[in-house]
Design a protein around this motif. Sequence first.
Motif, PDB file in Angstrom:
ATOM      1  N   ASP A   1       0.611  -1.235   0.088  1.00 11.52           N
ATOM      2  CA  ASP A   1      -0.411  -0.216  -0.036  1.00 11.52           C
ATOM      3  C   ASP A   1       0.826   1.715   0.323  1.00 11.52           C
ATOM      4  O   ASP A   1       0.217   2.509   0.545  1.00 11.52           O
ATOM      5  CB  ASP A   1      -0.906   0.054   1.173  1.00 11.52           C
ATOM      6  CG  ASP A   1      -1.684  -0.844   1.228  1.00 11.52           C
ATOM      7  OD1 ASP A   1      -2.500  -1.601   0.388  1.00 11.52           O
ATOM      8  OD2 ASP A   1      -3.039  -1.094   2.442  1.00 11.52           O
ATOM      9  N   SER A   2       2.200   0.344  -0.605  1.00  9.33           N
ATOM     10  CA  SER A   2       3.286   2.646  -0.747  1.00  9.33           C
ATOM     11  C   SER A   2       3.605   2.489  -1.543  1.00  9.33           C
ATOM     12  O   SER A   2       4.637   1.824  -2.021  1.00  9.33           O
ATOM     13  CB  SER A   2       4.015   2.681   1.140  1.00  9.33           C
ATOM     14  OG  SER A   2       5.041   3.021   0.675  1.00  9.33           O
TER      15      SER A   2
ATOM     16  N   MET B   1      -0.333  10.290  -8.473  1.00  8.02           N
ATOM     17  CA  MET B   1      -0.497   9.638  -8.463  1.00  8.02           C
ATOM     18  C   MET B   1      -2.271   9.485  -8.969  1.00  8.02           C
ATOM     19  O   MET B   1      -3.084   9.858  -8.157  1.00  8.02           O
ATOM     20  CB  MET B   1      -1.390   9.159  -7.125  1.00  8.02           C
ATOM     21  CG  MET B   1      -0.217   9.427  -6.184  1.00  8.02           C
ATOM     22  SD  MET B   1      -0.210   9.130  -4.032  1.00  8.02           S
ATOM     23  CE  MET B   1       1.437   9.407  -3.290  1.00  8.02           C
TER      24      MET B   1
ATOM     25  N   GLY C   1      -3.822   9.146   0.924  1.00  7.71           N
ATOM     26  CA  GLY C   1      -5.098   9.501   0.371  1.00  7.71           C
ATOM     27  C   GLY C   1      -6.716   9.702   0.716  1.00  7.71           C
ATOM     28  O   GLY C   1      -7.755  10.532   0.643  1.00  7.71           O
TER      29      GLY C   1
ATOM     30  N   ASP D   1      -6.779   1.037  -1.031  1.00 10.67           N
ATOM     31  CA  ASP D   1      -5.533   1.347  -1.116  1.00 10.67           C
ATOM     32  C   ASP D   1      -4.337   0.548  -2.057  1.00 10.67           C
ATOM     33  O   ASP D   1      -3.991   0.835  -2.781  1.00 10.67           O
ATOM     34  CB  ASP D   1      -5.151   1.688   0.209  1.00 10.67           C
ATOM     35  CG  ASP D   1      -4.035   2.347  -0.119  1.00 10.67           C
ATOM     36  OD1 ASP D   1      -3.518   3.270  -0.903  1.00 10.67           O
ATOM     37  OD2 ASP D   1      -3.654   2.857   1.181  1.00 10.67           O
TER      38      ASP D   1
ATOM     39  N   ASN E   1      -1.169   3.420  -9.089  1.00 12.51           N
ATOM     40  CA  ASN E   1       0.134   4.697  -8.827  1.00 12.51           C
ATOM     41  C   ASN E   1       0.888   4.377  -9.302  1.00 12.51           C
ATOM     42  O   ASN E   1       1.882   4.899 -10.438  1.00 12.51           O
ATOM     43  CB  ASN E   1       0.222   5.117  -7.825  1.00 12.51           C
ATOM     44  CG  ASN E   1      -0.753   5.684  -6.879  1.00 12.51           C
ATOM     45  OD1 ASN E   1      -2.106   6.227  -7.453  1.00 12.51           O
ATOM     46  ND2 ASN E   1      -1.191   5.960  -5.484  1.00 12.51           N
TER      47      ASN E   1
HETATM   48  N1  ASP Z   1      -1.487   4.475  -0.430  1.00 16.14           N
HETATM   49  C1  ASP Z   1      -1.011   5.519  -1.543  1.00 16.14           C
HETATM   50  C2  ASP Z   1       0.206   5.602  -2.397  1.00 16.14           C
HETATM   51  O1  ASP Z   1       1.498   5.085  -1.729  1.00 16.14           O
HETATM   52  C3  ASP Z   1      -1.379   6.492  -0.922  1.00 16.14           C
HETATM   53  C4  ASP Z   1      -2.632   6.291  -0.753  1.00 16.14           C
HETATM   54  O2  ASP Z   1      -3.097   5.953   0.860  1.00 16.14           O
HETATM   55  O3  ASP Z   1      -3.694   6.813  -2.487  1.00 16.14           O
HETATM   56  O4  ASP Z   1       0.521   6.174  -3.124  1.00 16.14           O
END
Ligand code: ASP
Length: 446
Positions: free
Chosen positions: A290-291, A326, A374, A412, A419
């Motif tokens: 998630d990152s 993103m 987000g 996420d 992203n």
């Molecule tokens: N978790 C996403 C990222 O790291 C950011 C988001 O929370 O949308 O790209």
Amino acid sequence: MKKSGLLTFLIFAAMIAGGLIGEFVFYEGVSGALSEHWTKSAGEILLIRPLMLLIIPVVFVSVIVGVTSIGDPTRLGVVGGSTILYYLVTMLISVTIGVTLVSTFRPGDLPAQEQTQLTTEAAQHYESSEIKATIDTAEQEERVSLTRAFLEVIKQLLPRNIIEEMAGNRTLGVIIFALLLGLALAAGGEHTLPAVRFFEAMFDALMRLVLWIIWLTPIGVFFLVAWTVGNIGFENIIGPISKYIVVVLVGLAIHGIIVLPVILAILTRKNPFRFMWQMRRALMTAFGTDSSSATLPITIECAVTEGGCSKRSANFVLPLGATVNMDGTALYEAVAVIFLFQLYGIDLSFGQLLIVAITATLAAIGAAGIPSAGLIMMVIVIHAVNTSLAGTGKELPMEAIGVVIGVDRIVDMCRTTVNVWGDAVGAKIITRIAPDDPEIEDVATD
Ligand code: ASP
């Protein structure tokens, strides 16, 4: 089996095993003790922390190497300009997809009973979440307005102490400094060449480190997926919230599987799905962690070694992309906010939808590449729409965010994958403008 094939297999198997164990062994309910379960700590210790350790050195060194290899400031201007244009255009396309889908399928128009159930539970989820404290502080410090959010980004763009920026993991300032230092090193010619060689060697060493750490991915992903699924449970994504989840996922799929590949195919004449396969380890890591920031070292490694991206492009486009580009988050922000307004019975005019589209894009640019960033940035979008509704008595309460908190981690995973995919496609496209070796690049046919 080749090493990379084995790793892909292990990460994939870890995802499935993690999902099954999470669902059948750990699941105890949305607000149960699982929110701080040991599986989360295990995933963080075994994967997130080692990756985080690499982010600042990788960003710093890779941007310097990218800039020194481009050398000429005019050429850098063209590369930088094209990169930013690509980021903006693709984010606006993804937001448009989100706004169109959510306005067409209206996932927030539910039967009265389900609507009441979701909004009542929202208040409880919001009150008991960690996010409430973050949002409360942001509101008290008046950081929820768009102007303040902008100011924060500007401040990061003009850092006053690079060590402070590095220590605070604020990559934007580090990128700016590395960019300037890279330009100075390129301008120094023979005199600064030893330092240029030093950074090139450092970059190779860092990529070797990434190749070692990458073997932690299966085990880390296993624990993180087990925790996510255990925490949320498949049952909860089937309830009244499922329409919202489906709209986000369909939007992400349209953008990730159709729009970005079409753009890539048109601009590079290469097979986009072959490139997607070459980037698979980065995409799976993004899904598991998630990152985008934590995934960045792996994204750069995959793009340069397997994906046929030039160092000139990848070293510059990917670090900046992990911070500002993103597509998945922009789409999600738009869908989530409009869905919440629908759920609370507030109709938005075309002008207000436009506000959502613009602020969702800006919020995505400002969101950090970390889990749930987000979700927190959504406050800015809601605040902007509420301001336009002021005086009508129809504002969306912040606690509405509680409706989507419970399932956010699953959403996420998917938006982070898009992203990272958007960044990778950008790096491949910019490789055409900035190949490492023009002759090799011209004959390459993947
Ligand atoms: N978790 C996403 C990222 O790291 C950011 C988001 O929370 O949308 O790209």
